[in-house]
Structure formats: C-alpha cells, structure tokens
Design a protein around this motif. Structure first.
Motif, short mmCIF file in Angstrom:
data_model
loop_
_atom_site.label_atom_id
_atom_site.label_comp_id
_atom_site.label_asym_id
_atom_site.label_seq_id
_atom_site.Cartn_x
_atom_site.Cartn_y
_atom_site.Cartn_z
N LEU A 159 0.85 -1.18 0.00
CA LEU A 159 0.00 0.00 0.00
C LEU A 159 0.89 1.23 0.00
N SER A 160 0.54 2.23 -0.81
CA SER A 160 1.38 3.43 -0.87
C SER A 160 0.54 4.67 -1.07
N LEU A 161 1.03 5.78 -0.55
CA LEU A 161 0.48 7.10 -0.77
C LEU A 161 1.57 7.94 -1.43
N ASP A 162 1.30 8.39 -2.65
CA ASP A 162 2.32 9.05 -3.46
C ASP A 162 1.92 10.49 -3.75
N ALA A 163 2.92 11.36 -3.80
CA ALA A 163 2.67 12.77 -4.11
C ALA A 163 3.78 13.29 -5.02
N ARG A 164 3.39 13.96 -6.09
CA ARG A 164 4.34 14.59 -6.99
C ARG A 164 4.18 16.10 -6.93
N ASN A 165 5.29 16.80 -7.08
CA ASN A 165 5.32 18.26 -7.01
C ASN A 165 4.72 18.75 -5.69
N MET A 166 5.27 18.24 -4.59
CA MET A 166 4.78 18.63 -3.26
C MET A 166 5.07 20.09 -2.95
N THR A 167 5.99 20.71 -3.67
CA THR A 167 6.27 22.14 -3.50
C THR A 167 5.25 23.01 -4.22
N ASN A 168 4.36 22.36 -5.01
CA ASN A 168 3.31 23.07 -5.74
C ASN A 168 3.89 24.13 -6.69
N SER A 169 4.99 23.77 -7.33
CA SER A 169 5.67 24.70 -8.23
C SER A 169 4.89 24.84 -9.54
N ARG A 170 4.85 26.03 -10.06
CA ARG A 170 4.30 26.26 -11.40
C ARG A 170 5.48 26.29 -12.37
N TYR A 171 5.51 25.34 -13.28
CA TYR A 171 6.68 25.22 -14.14
C TYR A 171 6.30 24.65 -15.49
N VAL A 172 7.19 24.83 -16.46
CA VAL A 172 7.03 24.27 -17.79
C VAL A 172 8.31 23.50 -18.13
N ASP A 173 8.15 22.36 -18.79
CA ASP A 173 9.29 21.59 -19.27
C ASP A 173 9.67 21.98 -20.69
N ILE A 174 8.66 22.28 -21.48
CA ILE A 174 8.90 22.59 -22.89
C ILE A 174 7.78 23.50 -23.39
N GLY A 175 8.16 24.52 -24.19
CA GLY A 175 7.18 25.45 -24.72
C GLY A 175 6.39 26.13 -23.64
N GLY A 176 5.12 26.40 -23.91
CA GLY A 176 4.28 27.07 -22.93
C GLY A 176 3.33 26.13 -22.22
N VAL A 177 3.65 24.83 -22.19
CA VAL A 177 2.76 23.83 -21.59
C VAL A 177 3.01 23.78 -20.08
N VAL A 178 2.09 24.28 -19.28
CA VAL A 178 2.23 24.32 -17.83
C VAL A 178 1.94 22.93 -17.26
N GLN A 179 2.81 22.46 -16.36
CA GLN A 179 2.69 21.13 -15.77
C GLN A 179 1.79 21.16 -14.53
N PRO A 180 1.32 19.98 -14.07
CA PRO A 180 0.41 19.93 -12.91
C PRO A 180 1.02 20.57 -11.68
N PRO A 181 0.23 21.32 -10.89
CA PRO A 181 0.76 21.97 -9.69
C PRO A 181 1.09 20.96 -8.59
N HIS A 182 0.34 19.90 -8.50
CA HIS A 182 0.57 18.82 -7.53
C HIS A 182 -0.23 17.62 -8.02
N TRP A 183 0.09 16.43 -7.51
CA TRP A 183 -0.66 15.24 -7.92
C TRP A 183 -0.50 14.19 -6.82
N VAL A 184 -1.57 13.97 -6.06
CA VAL A 184 -1.57 13.00 -4.97
C VAL A 184 -2.39 11.79 -5.39
N SER A 185 -1.87 10.60 -5.13
CA SER A 185 -2.58 9.38 -5.48
C SER A 185 -2.24 8.29 -4.47
N GLY A 186 -3.10 7.28 -4.40
CA GLY A 186 -2.87 6.11 -3.57
C GLY A 186 -2.88 4.86 -4.42
N LYS A 187 -2.12 3.85 -4.00
CA LYS A 187 -2.00 2.64 -4.80
C LYS A 187 -2.02 1.41 -3.89
N ILE A 188 -2.73 0.38 -4.34
CA ILE A 188 -2.70 -0.93 -3.69
C ILE A 188 -2.23 -1.95 -4.72
#
Length: 677
Positions: free
Chosen positions: A644-673
């Motif tokens: 069982l896991s609880l996962d979080a990406r971009n916990m700093t809630n950063s607003r950023y782009v990797d390429i061009g003007g495409v803004v990436q998710p501010p945060h993403w929390v999910s759970g997995k079994i």
C-alpha cells in the motif's frame, strides 16, 4: 613453545555454470543470488555455457582472481561442509549496451522502481541523473527524452534490445505499451556511441520476468494493482506469468485515465503486452491506444488541440552459443498511427467554431521493420564481433506525404582483455537510400587500477538521419526543409566508477563536437510565428555528471546525491532555437529510500532544475525558463503479498514548464494498492 601456524588460501575456479541438477549450487538445494557480474565474466561465461543461464557464482566477489576456464580444479576438491550459503538466487544479465568494462552504464533496478511515486515508464526517467524528460502531458501522454544537452531526436530508445525509435518524430518514441510495474530495469548509456548507433545517448528498457517462477515444475504468478488520485486518476493493472523449466510466458494489461488538471489535459491510455521465451528464443508483442487532450502542445496559438495515437510493437530474437562462438539474430516490426487535431471537436478553447481554413486532423502512419544479425568469437583475452542490420522506414501522412527509405548498417569490433586493462576498437559503415553512405567509429578503454574502481576513456563518432518531420512537415506555424542534412558528432569522454557493497560513485566529463545539427528556428519578433528546420554548422556541448550514493543498510536502503551540468554553444545568431539551445543546463537531485517501522518505508526525491532557453507563453510573450524546485514522495507499507502506498508529486506546488508554454500539474496526490501471488 612457539608453533608456526600457516593457513593456506585456495582459489577455486568454476569452469562452467549450468542449471543441471548435478551442478554445484543446484546440488546444495539452495537458491543463490548475486547483484552484478562484471562485463567480461558475463561475456565469456554466457558464451561458454551454450544457453541463457541462471548462474551459480555467489563467490565471485570473494575470489581474488578472475574466473579462468583453463585451470579448474579436479572434481571433488571442494568440501561441501565448509560452505554456508543462505537461500538466494543467481541471475546474471548482460547489458544490451557495450560491456561495462568499457563504458559507464547506469541502471535503475526493479526494486528502486517499486519505491518511486511514478505512474508510467516515462515518469521513471525524471529521477535519473543527467536525464531530461521534457513532458508536454503527464503519465506518459507525451514526453521528449534528452541527454547531455542534445535534442530528443538524438536519443535511441530500445525495448529489450529492440530499436523502437520513431522515424516520424521524437514525440512518439516514448509510446511504450508497458506498465511501469513490468520493468525489470532501465539501462542508460549517456553520450555518443557508435556500437548502438546512439548520437547523444540511449536507453534500454528491460521488461520483468519473475525469477522465482523459473523451476523444473510448472509455476504460476499473478500480480496486479489499482491506483486512484487527484484529477480523476484511475489506473488498474494486471499481469500473469506461467513458466516451466526454461520456458516462460508473461502477459499484462493496464489502463490509465484522468479528467485533467486543466482544460484540455484529459487522457485515456491502454496497454497490452506479451513476452515469451524458451532458451535462446524470445518473442514480444505489445499495443498501446492513447487519446489525449493536447493543450498548447505544439503552439500556444491553438490551445485546444487533441492527439490520438495507436502503437504496435512485435519482435522475435534468438541467441545461440556453441563453445567460444555466439550468434545473435532478431527481426522486428513497429507500426504507429497518429491523428492530430489542431481544433478538438472543431472548436477552440472557448467553444467557438474552427476557422474555415481548418480542414480537419492530420493523419500519419509509420511502418518500421528491421532485422539484425551478428556473430562473435571469444576467448579469455579477446572477443571479435561482426554483424549487419537492416531497417526499412515507411511513412504515409496527410501533412508529410508518402515516403520510404532503407537503412543498412554493417559493423565490426574487437575487444581485448589484458589483466586490468580492457580495450575496444570498432567501426561501422552506414548506408541510407536517401542520404548515401557514411561511417562511425569508436575506441573505448577501461582500466581497473584497484578492485571495484574503474576508469574509462572513450572516443566515438556517430551520425543521425533526419526524421520525416525534419524533412517534410508543413503547417501554418512550421515549415520543414527537404534538403536538411544528416547530423554528425564526435565525442571525447573520461569517466570513473567506484562501487563496493554499500558505496558507489560515478563521475564523467565529456566534450561533443556537433556538425550539421538539426534545429527549428524563427525570428525573435513575437509577430512572426513561423518556425523552419535548418542545419546549424556547429553545435558543441560540454558537461560533467557526478553521482554519490550509499545503499544496503537496514534503515537507509538508498541515499543518493547527483549533479549534472551541460553547456551548449551554437551558431544560431539572434534566431530563437526550439531545440538546440533549449536544454537542461543544471540538474541536482537528492533521492532517499528509508525504513520507518515494521514494513513501513518511504522514498523522497528533491530535484532542482535550471533550463537554458526561451519559450512563447500563453499571452504571446517570449519568456526565459525559470529555475524549478520539485519534491516528490512516497510512503508505503508492504509484506510478502501486499503493498500500500500514498504518493505525491510536485509537493512544493511549483508552477513550471518543461517545454514550450505547456504548464505542468501543480501537484498530484494518489494512492495505490498492489498485490502479488
């Protein structure tokens, strides 16, 4: 009274490793595991055994000398009562890339993958030092993989050693029909290498086969998982494996959907994959279906875009060993279909009808088929290899037209081993029906001054044929040049590696001379929106990479610090560069996996990235990339059957782009079994 006491140390050498019931470790009724076998030993012993092996060599790290096939002890010299071996398993795998005796090859293992807060195979690459995974859409919707200041076009993608790089565009090379949980390991070769035809780097993704099911009797295993989280994320996955003796069959399927973190960022993604093998014969087949909102993927001028792709991959490979001789052959086929809508459902983001000039989506089919044959002869001091590879690339497109080209590569290489010194020299001829004949060379030296410490010196030349998009793509915002030439690069690299049971250090410094490098450029005036392809006469790159880590402790299972730096110099003048001068300049990361208490554990990854270049923002202004700080984490509990896991990406809630003007998710929390039976 004084006595002289002498202890005679003996060295035992095993002439051959087999899986027979009478073999040394098999007769002990124990399973023996080692984590790593040196490139030279794997090359020699796998050749001599005559088949794909489960090696019985737990004592390799203890032996003070290299294994030799010339002076094995007579039968019965080893007293089995002196051996105390716990129940572990031996699995020795050779890297698809050039032996680690010659190059610095990094590996992300299955156990590391299981602890990371990831959803897809593309997510994994964000955590690797020196890798720049530039995402337009999350969860493998679309990403461009770059290395060492190069472009995504210059990276070769392999699946179980089979080249699946897309000839249409680099944007679809990472369309992989596998779930991240099915990956056994990812091998990363940074830099130019003639032997795998890599321009700025290559990765090989190896799928997972459960070693616990390899036995004389029929064995079954079942694994599955369910992930749910923010933005309507649902991701079920199921896989099953059956095996008997040297035969195995593995099948898996997964589904991944999200309603999106912003307008027009929803997606649906399905994968099915099958892998089966018997002795030296291996077959794989996989398919992917993907429908994704493509908000501003290629230009912010049309934000309500939509992309539909279908991918089919299949291959058959065979390896035969007879004494000192080795034969490897493979055949493969990859089909990819793409339907791209500039206006999703024929409306813009505000729901207004598409303009009259819009005639509907672009549609493209690509068909890639190829075959590879190589043979080698090896003894204790030398390995000579020669081979030939043929690849046919066909494209039919409403925006590119219909084109076909044939690619032929023939090569030879000689590896010499002398005490602690390893030298590899090779060359290949490259003929393309569209671009004619060229060549690539490589000279690689490895030296082990003391045990566990390796030094590498590499010099390689490689070329890259333009993609069909570089040559023929024509839209309102992009204009390709059919006279675009092939890229060429020379790279000089010095690297070192040290690794013992708990500590590992990797470091590298390189310089790459690039000529005729392909880029898309435009005038800096914001009123001008047309990009066109061109060859820069000179694009040189220099950089360093260093990784320091510890592993294998009870509470700190892994702790790693890495840093990479790249500097690219180009003759673009005042033109804006879409690729060549748009690269990751600094990347620093800290990754920790640790135990908490009774099956509980956690992993954390902090990344600091500073990107060079500029992009057009949603308001039409030209912006410079800003430094980004990203923190990802996972807290989990597991036992033998359940995780069982609880996962979080971009916990700093950063607003950023990797390429061009495409803004990436501010945060993403999910759970997995996840479970395994």
């Amino acid at each position: 009274m004084n006595y002289n006491h002498w202890v005679l140390s003996k060295v035992y050498r095993f002439r051959r490793f087999t899986r027979k019931r009478y073999a040394a470790f098999q007769s002990m009724h124990k399973q023996v595991t080692i984590g790593h076998v040196s490139g030279r030993i794997a090359d020699l012993e796998l050749l001599k055994a005559g088949k794909t092996l489960l090696l019985a060599c737990a004592g390799l790290l203890m032996f003070p000398e290299n294994i030799s096939a010339e002076d094995a002890p007579p039968d019965g010299m080893v007293d089995p009562t002196l051996l105390q071996i716990d129940e572990v398993r031996v699995v020795a795998e050779r890297s698809h890339f050039q032996s680690e005796q010659f190059r610095l090859v990094s590996t992300l293992s299955h156990s590391e993958i299981a602890c990371l807060p990831i959803q897809t195979a593309s997510d994994l690459l964000n955590y690797l030092p020196g890798i720049d995974m530039r995402e337009r859409g999350p969860s493998g919707v679309q990403g461009d993989l770059t290395m060492r200041g190069g472009t995504a076009k210059q990276v070769k993608i392999l699946l179980n050693g089979i080249d699946i790089t897309d000839p249409q565009t680099e944007h679809y090379s990472m369309d992989l029909p596998i779930d991240a949980s099915e990956i056994e390991r990812i091998e990363i070769l940074q830099g130019t290498n003639y032997s795998v035809d890599a321009f700025s780097g290559a990765i090989n993704i190896v799928t997972y086969v459960n070693p616990d099911t390899l036995s004389a009797s029929t064995q079954y295993s079942l694994r599955g998982s369910l992930r749910a989280g923010e933005y309507g994320l649902i991701q079920p996955q199921l896989s099953a494996q059956v095996s008997k003796g040297e035969w195995h069959l593995k099948a898996s399927g997964s589904y991944n959907r999200s309603s999106g973190y912003a307008a027009d960022t929803d997606y649906k993604l399905s994968n099915v994959y099958l892998h089966t093998g018997w002795r030296g014969l291996q077959f794989q087949a996989g398919a992917q279906m993907k429908d994704a909102g493509a908000n501003a993927f290629y230009t912010v001028k049309y934000p309500n875009q939509f992309d539909q792709t279908r991918t089919l991959i299949t291959s058959l490979a065979y390896e035969l060993n007879r004494g000192n001789w080795n034969l490897q052959t493979s055949a493969y086929y990859r089909a990819h279909f793409d339907r791209f809508h500039t206006y999703r459902d024929n409306v813009d983001l505000e729901g207004q009808p598409a303009p009259e000039w819009y005639k509907g989506p672009n549609q493209t089919w690509t068909h890639v088929s190829g075959a590879h044959l190589q043979g080698s002869y090896s003894n204790d001091r030398n390995k000579l290899t020669a081979g030939i590879a043929l690849r046919d690339e066909l494209v039919g497109s409403s925006s590119l037209g219909n084109h076909n080209r044939l690619h032929l590569r023939y090569f030879a290489e000689d590896r010499v081993y002398w005490r602690s010194l390893s030298v590899s020299v090779g060359a290949s001829g490259i003929w393309n029906s569209q671009f004619g004949h060229d060549w690539a060379i490589g000279a690689n030296i490895g030296y082990e001054p003391i045990r566990n410490w390796h030094l590498f010196l590499n010099f390689n030349r490689a070329i890259r044929i333009p993609t069909y998009t570089d040559l023929y793509y024509h839209t309102a915002t992009q204009q390709a040049d059919s006279a675009t030439r092939a890229e060429k690069a020379l790279q000089l690299e010095f690297a070192t590696r040290y690794q013992n049971q708990h500590l590992y250090v990797n470091a590298a410094a390189y310089y790459r001379w690039g000529r005729d490098i392909i880029d898309w450029v435009k005038e800096p005036d914001p009123a001008i929106t047309l990009w066109h392809s061109t060859n820069h006469s000179r694009v040189n790159a220099a950089g360093t990479e260093i990784t320091l880590g510890v592993q294998g402790y009870e509470w700190i299972r892994r702790a790693e610090v890495s840093y990479s730096f790249a500097d690219v110099r180009c003759d673009a003048g005042d033109m804006l560069s879409l690729y060549a001068l748009d690269y990751l300049r600094h990347k620093a990361s800290v990754r920790i996996e640790h135990k908490i208490w009774r099956g509980f554990g956690a992993s954390w990854c902090l990344r600091v990235e500073s990107r060079k270049g500029e992009y057009t923002a949603t308001d039409g202004s030209v912006q410079a990339y800003q430094p980004t700080v990203l923190l990802d984490g996972s807290i989990f509990w597991q036992n033998e059957f359940l995780r069982l896991s609880l996962d979080a990406r971009n916990m700093t809630n950063s607003r950023y782009v990797d390429i061009g003007g495409v803004v990436q998710p501010p945060h993403w929390v999910s759970g997995k079994i996840a479970f395994k039976l």
